[in-house]
Design a protein around this motif. Structure first.
Motif, mmCIF file in Angstrom:
data_model
loop_
_atom_site.group_PDB
_atom_site.id
_atom_site.type_symbol
_atom_site.label_atom_id
_atom_site.label_comp_id
_atom_site.label_asym_id
_atom_site.label_seq_id
_atom_site.Cartn_x
_atom_site.Cartn_y
_atom_site.Cartn_z
ATOM 1 N N UNK A 129 -62.243 -33.599 -15.002
ATOM 2 C CA UNK A 129 -62.151 -34.468 -13.812
ATOM 3 C C UNK A 129 -62.166 -33.556 -12.580
ATOM 4 N N UNK A 130 -63.054 -33.801 -11.651
ATOM 5 C CA UNK A 130 -63.127 -33.000 -10.413
ATOM 6 C C UNK A 130 -62.585 -33.796 -9.231
ATOM 7 N N UNK A 131 -61.588 -33.257 -8.547
ATOM 8 C CA UNK A 131 -61.204 -33.816 -7.244
ATOM 9 C C UNK A 131 -62.122 -33.198 -6.194
ATOM 10 N N UNK A 132 -62.369 -33.901 -5.074
ATOM 11 C CA UNK A 132 -63.268 -33.348 -4.058
ATOM 12 C C UNK A 132 -62.612 -32.200 -3.300
ATOM 13 N N UNK A 133 -63.368 -31.138 -3.065
ATOM 14 C CA UNK A 133 -62.784 -29.988 -2.392
ATOM 15 C C UNK A 133 -63.826 -29.161 -1.643
ATOM 16 N N UNK A 134 -64.790 -28.631 -2.385
ATOM 17 C CA UNK A 134 -65.643 -27.591 -1.806
ATOM 18 C C UNK A 134 -67.125 -27.955 -1.707
ATOM 19 N N UNK A 135 -67.533 -29.072 -2.236
ATOM 20 C CA UNK A 135 -68.940 -29.452 -2.421
ATOM 21 C C UNK A 135 -69.626 -28.677 -3.543
ATOM 22 N N UNK A 136 -68.882 -27.776 -4.188
ATOM 23 C CA UNK A 136 -69.450 -27.079 -5.352
ATOM 24 C C UNK A 136 -69.350 -27.934 -6.618
ATOM 25 N N UNK A 137 -68.675 -29.081 -6.496
ATOM 26 C CA UNK A 137 -68.329 -29.849 -7.693
ATOM 27 C C UNK A 137 -69.544 -30.285 -8.509
#
Ligand code: SF4
Length: 424
Positions: A301-309
């Motif tokens: 599960x990825x939370x939004x952070x860096x746009x690298x997701x």
């Protein structure tokens, strides 16, 4: 307002939602931590409050004890009350700084929430100080939390550099520009790889030194090395450069496709491309194999952070066999990420923006094997029994290219291994 908005094509086979609400993300000032290491004679002066100074100090950790090339000019009550002329104060601070630090060739005045709210005109200040302090260049950009999220600080910084880049003659031979701050070791590897393909004229933005910034013009073809460079790309296009569409160089597959985009444009033969990339690809495959056992079938599960997701999710799913529960990203640039979106497994749930409570509820309900998130969420989720990966490490660690593919996988494997050890 937060009802998910399910997008229609052209977003490929993904299920794209947008949400708004409370966010748990860094502001763009954080970018200074890696940018000051990359441009070795630049100084970053944040014009902000004590909050901004504290943020930089905590993000930079022990680095503040070395001779730092970043600082905060604190706007105090006298400035806020209009008792002092903030411009005069700024000029005084900057002049003293440059006198003390003759090693500085490029100074960034970095805007913050307080400087924006009191409408301090840092672009005028930068112009004024540039002519006064010549040959030291003074530029400005905003890293404020109002305008920027985390890695967008790098985007704003690089975009500020573009109008200042030397102009390449229209008659010049085509050149390749790699855009986005990369660790020096990664840059050197890519240089060797391009040179093995016969592409000799390769430049990097940002360069390691202020006086070595690349010239650009209509013959410049650029590859984005990072997915968060929207404004920089726009500024480059305005100066005539053209983007080579490609996935990002994360993992063996991403790196090969990224290199191939350049190879095709520069007329590299298949045989030469194969010869140049095969050894690196084989090494990456070998390095990834043991991690596949750990990550295969794991729900992430990825939370939004860096746009690298999105590129990271593509790497985890395709090269390591992970299952993607949700891929959060603070912003999804449909154009720059088109090649990545195509590679994501059909039906991947991608969320753009954030409504923190809703997202936490979804994460708790799903109980993923691994949650990729910022520092603020990591410990609370660990306390609830979820394994987490701090996303900030992905910016501080060299992760691009063949030689780093194993290290990148290792970053995701480590929290799983640690939990397994603790549970024994
Ligand atoms: S720029 Fe804004 S969000 Fe960032 S530390 Fe300063 S006050 Fe906080």
């Amino acid at each position: 307002m937060n009802a998910p908005l399910v997008h229609q094509p052209p977003c490929g086979g993904i299920e794209l939602r947008q949400e708004q609400g409370q966010r748990a993300v860094f502001c763009g000032l954080t970018g200074i931590v890696w940018l000051h290491r990359k441009i070795q004679d630049a100084f970053f002066l944040v014009v902000g409050s004590r909050t901004c100074a504290h943020l930089i100090q905590s993000a930079a950790g022990v680095m503040i004890f070395a001779e730092p090339r970043f600082a905060t000019a604190i706007i105090d009550e006298r400035d806020l009350a209009g008792l002092a002329d903030a411009n005069e104060e700024l000029d005084r601070v900057v002049t003293r700084l440059i006198e003390r630090r003759p090693d500085i060739k490029l100074l960034f005045l970095v805007g913050s929430c307080p400087s924006e709210v009191i409408k301090l005109d840092l672009s005028r200040a930068a112009q004024r100080l540039s002519s006064r302090l010549n040959p030291v260049r003074v530029l400005n950009y905003s890293g404020s939390g109002i305008e920027t999220t985390f890695t967008q600080g790098e985007d704003a910084c690089l975009a500020a550099l573009v109008p200042d880049l030397p102009r390449e003659a229209d008659a010049a031979a085509p050149s390749l520009l790699v855009v986005g701050a990369l660790a020096d070791v990664v840059e050197d590897q890519f240089l060797r790889m391009f040179s093995a393909m016969g592409i000799a004229d390769v430049r990097f933005l940002p360069a390691r030194r202020a006086n070595a910034m690349p010239a650009i013009g209509r013959k410049t073809r650029y590859l984005l090395a990072q997915p968060f460079l929207t404004d920089t790309a726009r500024a480059l296009e305005e100066r005539g450069a053209r983007r080579l569409p490609a996935p990002f160089p994360l993992g063996a597959e991403g790196t090969t496709s990224w290199l191939r985009a350049a190879a095709e444009t520069f007329g590299v033969s298949d045989a030469t491309f194969e010869a140049a990339t095969a050894p690196g690809r084989a090494r990456a495959e070998t390095a990834l194999a043991p991690h596949r056992e750990r990550l295969g079938g794991k729900r992430v599960f990825f939370f939004p952070d860096s746009q690298l997701e999105v590129p990271l999710a593509r790497f985890l799913a395709r090269e390591l066999g992970a299952d993607l529960v949700e891929v959060g990203t603070p912003y999804l640039h449909r154009g720059h990420l088109a090649a990545e979106i195509e590679l994501l497994p059909a039906g991947t749930r991608v969320t753009e923006g954030q409504s923190l409570d809703d997202q936490m509820d979804r994460c708790r309900a799903e109980r993923p094997d691994l949650t990729v998130c910022g520092l603020g969420l990591a410990n609370p989720l660990e306390a609830e029994g979820l394994s987490t990966k701090w996303s900030i490490e992905l910016l501080f660690t060299p992760v691009q290219g063949y030689e780093q593919a194993g290290d990148l996988a290792e970053l995701f494997v480590r929290p799983l291994r640690r939990r397994a050890l603790l549970e024994v």
